[in-house]
Write a protein that holds these residues in place. Structure first.
Motif, mmCIF file in Angstrom:
data_model
loop_
_atom_site.group_PDB
_atom_site.id
_atom_site.type_symbol
_atom_site.label_atom_id
_atom_site.label_comp_id
_atom_site.label_asym_id
_atom_site.label_seq_id
_atom_site.Cartn_x
_atom_site.Cartn_y
_atom_site.Cartn_z
ATOM 1 N N ASN A 294 0.825 -1.213 0.000
ATOM 2 C CA ASN A 294 0.000 0.000 0.000
ATOM 3 C C ASN A 294 0.859 1.263 0.000
ATOM 4 O O ASN A 294 0.436 2.318 -0.492
ATOM 5 C CB ASN A 294 -0.929 0.018 1.216
ATOM 6 N N ASN A 299 0.663 3.552 -7.551
ATOM 7 C CA ASN A 299 -0.399 3.398 -8.540
ATOM 8 C C ASN A 299 -1.373 2.297 -8.099
ATOM 9 O O ASN A 299 -0.966 1.159 -7.831
ATOM 10 C CB ASN A 299 0.212 3.054 -9.903
ATOM 11 N N LYS A 300 -2.669 2.641 -8.040
ATOM 12 C CA LYS A 300 -3.661 1.713 -7.519
ATOM 13 C C LYS A 300 -3.760 0.442 -8.347
ATOM 14 O O LYS A 300 -3.793 -0.669 -7.797
ATOM 15 C CB LYS A 300 -5.028 2.408 -7.455
ATOM 16 N N LYS A 301 -3.844 0.571 -9.686
ATOM 17 C CA LYS A 301 -3.998 -0.614 -10.536
ATOM 18 C C LYS A 301 -2.754 -1.505 -10.463
ATOM 19 O O LYS A 301 -2.854 -2.733 -10.419
ATOM 20 C CB LYS A 301 -4.278 -0.192 -11.980
ATOM 21 N N THR A 302 -1.596 -0.875 -10.470
ATOM 22 C CA THR A 302 -0.348 -1.637 -10.355
ATOM 23 C C THR A 302 -0.290 -2.365 -9.018
ATOM 24 O O THR A 302 0.124 -3.525 -8.943
ATOM 25 C CB THR A 302 0.864 -0.699 -10.483
ATOM 26 N N ARG A 303 -0.737 -1.656 -7.980
ATOM 27 C CA ARG A 303 -0.736 -2.252 -6.642
ATOM 28 C C ARG A 303 -1.679 -3.441 -6.569
ATOM 29 O O ARG A 303 -1.335 -4.499 -6.030
ATOM 30 C CB ARG A 303 -1.123 -1.204 -5.599
ATOM 31 N N GLU A 304 -2.890 -3.293 -7.111
ATOM 32 C CA GLU A 304 -3.861 -4.377 -7.083
ATOM 33 C C GLU A 304 -3.354 -5.599 -7.837
ATOM 34 O O GLU A 304 -3.532 -6.739 -7.407
ATOM 35 C CB GLU A 304 -5.191 -3.899 -7.671
ATOM 36 N N SER A 305 -2.698 -5.355 -8.963
ATOM 37 C CA SER A 305 -2.144 -6.455 -9.748
ATOM 38 C C SER A 305 -1.026 -7.167 -8.985
ATOM 39 O O SER A 305 -0.955 -8.408 -8.962
ATOM 40 C CB SER A 305 -1.606 -5.921 -11.083
ATOM 41 N N THR A 308 -2.432 -9.256 -6.069
ATOM 42 C CA THR A 308 -3.021 -10.503 -6.561
ATOM 43 C C THR A 308 -1.934 -11.537 -6.858
ATOM 44 O O THR A 308 -2.063 -12.715 -6.493
ATOM 45 C CB THR A 308 -3.842 -10.237 -7.836
#
Length: 352
Positions: A294, A299-305, A308
């Protein structure tokens, strides 16, 4: 409640003959509960003429330490029966009883898909808390050399285990009993009588006791579990299941992981899987890694990827090594609830 160790003063104990010592040993070892179970062990003779005795509350009721004591009604009956039994020996009927050690265990049940060693991250976190609270203490693990699997974890307030004032022992109760049982048939009987035995993690708090001695009558009416349970629980919640310190540990581990990720990124050839697997034994909980990401990945999308991908990596690691790395904090909360609610203390019943 598990076992206690006491010292019994002996009438004219300083002049005991060898025959009297042998008679005392035989008498103590033969004390039987109304169910026909022997629950006392003669330990030793002291220089002052007293003798050491161990009393097992579970063995009084179930002929084995696999029997689970859950209430003070059970422990009070044992004390009463023991003191009544002492009246049958002329050297013991007027003896004074001194408490030397009390053990109070709690039993937590593993999920079917995991074993005792699967909870190693739990033991590490408890060890981190204990180290902060008892810097002069020690944390030790015992297990199989070749498999490198834990069977017993001991946290002591002194470097020398034999000289402890308080300690916590976490162990695989099935393996513990297996190591003390010579015959396979005995284990089969235990498993038939206690079907949940293989799923038990025992969390046993132990303290040396220093207090004035009891008369026979005083000890027969002594509510030992109600007396010591509050202080034992306080010990566990202060020095082990202390969530204020556990939260602090999570933050410290998060910061260390962020620094590691920054260092690896600066070196180039950045690979999450390599980094995570190389440091998996130090990542006690997926939650620590999630918190680090976090901050490390803006970058939110990069972080979510990335989260996962890392979750999949840790799940594969957990499955391969049979080590729990997910929801460790929740398991700690479950164990805390178990310790809080394990025993039933009844103050309403009359004397037995």
């Amino acid at each position: 409640m598990d076992t206690i160790q006491i010292k019994l003063s002996i009438f004219n104990g300083g002049n005991l003959t060898q025959n009297e010592v042998m008679n005392l040993r035989a008498f103590i070892n033969q004390i039987q509960s109304p169910f026909g179970y022997r629950y006392c062990d003669y330990l030793d003779q002291r220089k002052d003429g007293s003798i050491g005795v161990k009393i097992s509350y579970p063995r009084y009721w179930g002929n084995s330490n696999a029997f689970l004591i859950r209430s003070n009604i059970q422990t009070r009956e044992v004390n009463k029966h023991f003191c009544e039994s002492l009246k049958n020996h002329f050297l013991l009927r007027n003896s004074y009883i001194s408490l030397e050690r009390v053990d109070i265990p709690f039993t937590y049940y593993m999920e079917n898909s995991f074993d005792f060693n699967s909870h190693s991250n739990i033991y590490k976190i408890l060890g981190e808390v204990h180290k902060k609270k008892k810097p002069k203490g020690v944390q030790k693990t015992y297990g199989e050399l070749l498999s490198n699997k834990h069977e017993t974890i001991i946290y002591s307030d002194t470097k020398t285990l034999s000289g402890y004032n308080s300690k916590l022992m976490i162990y695989n109760q099935y393996q513990n009993l297996l190591s003390k049982t010579a015959e396979g048939d005995e284990i089969e009987v235990l498993l038939n009588n206690f079907e949940d035995l293989k799923g038990r993690i025992r969390i046993e708090a132990s303290k040396r006791i220093r207090r004035n001695c009891f008369t026979n009558f005083e000890f027969s009416t002594f509510d030992i579990l109600a007396e010591y349970l509050p202080s034992f629980k306080k010990e566990v919640f202060t020095n082990f299941l202390n969530f204020k310190i556990i939260d602090q540990i999570y933050e410290e581990k998060k910061c260390l992981l962020i620094n590691l990720l920054k260092e690896q990124k600066a070196l180039g050839n950045f690979n999450y899987e390599v980094i995570i697997l190389r440091n998996a034994s130090h990542i006690y909980d997926y939650e620590i890694l999630r918190r680090a990401f976090n901050i490390f990945i803006e970058n939110k999308k990069t972080r979510e990827s990335a989260v996962t991908r890392v979750r999949k990596i840790l799940n594969k690691y957990s499955e391969k090594e049979n080590i729990i790395v997910m929801d460790i904090y929740s398991i700690l909360e479950d164990i805390a609830e178990c310790v809080e609610k394990y025993y039933i203390i009844d103050y309403t019943f009359g004397w037995l």
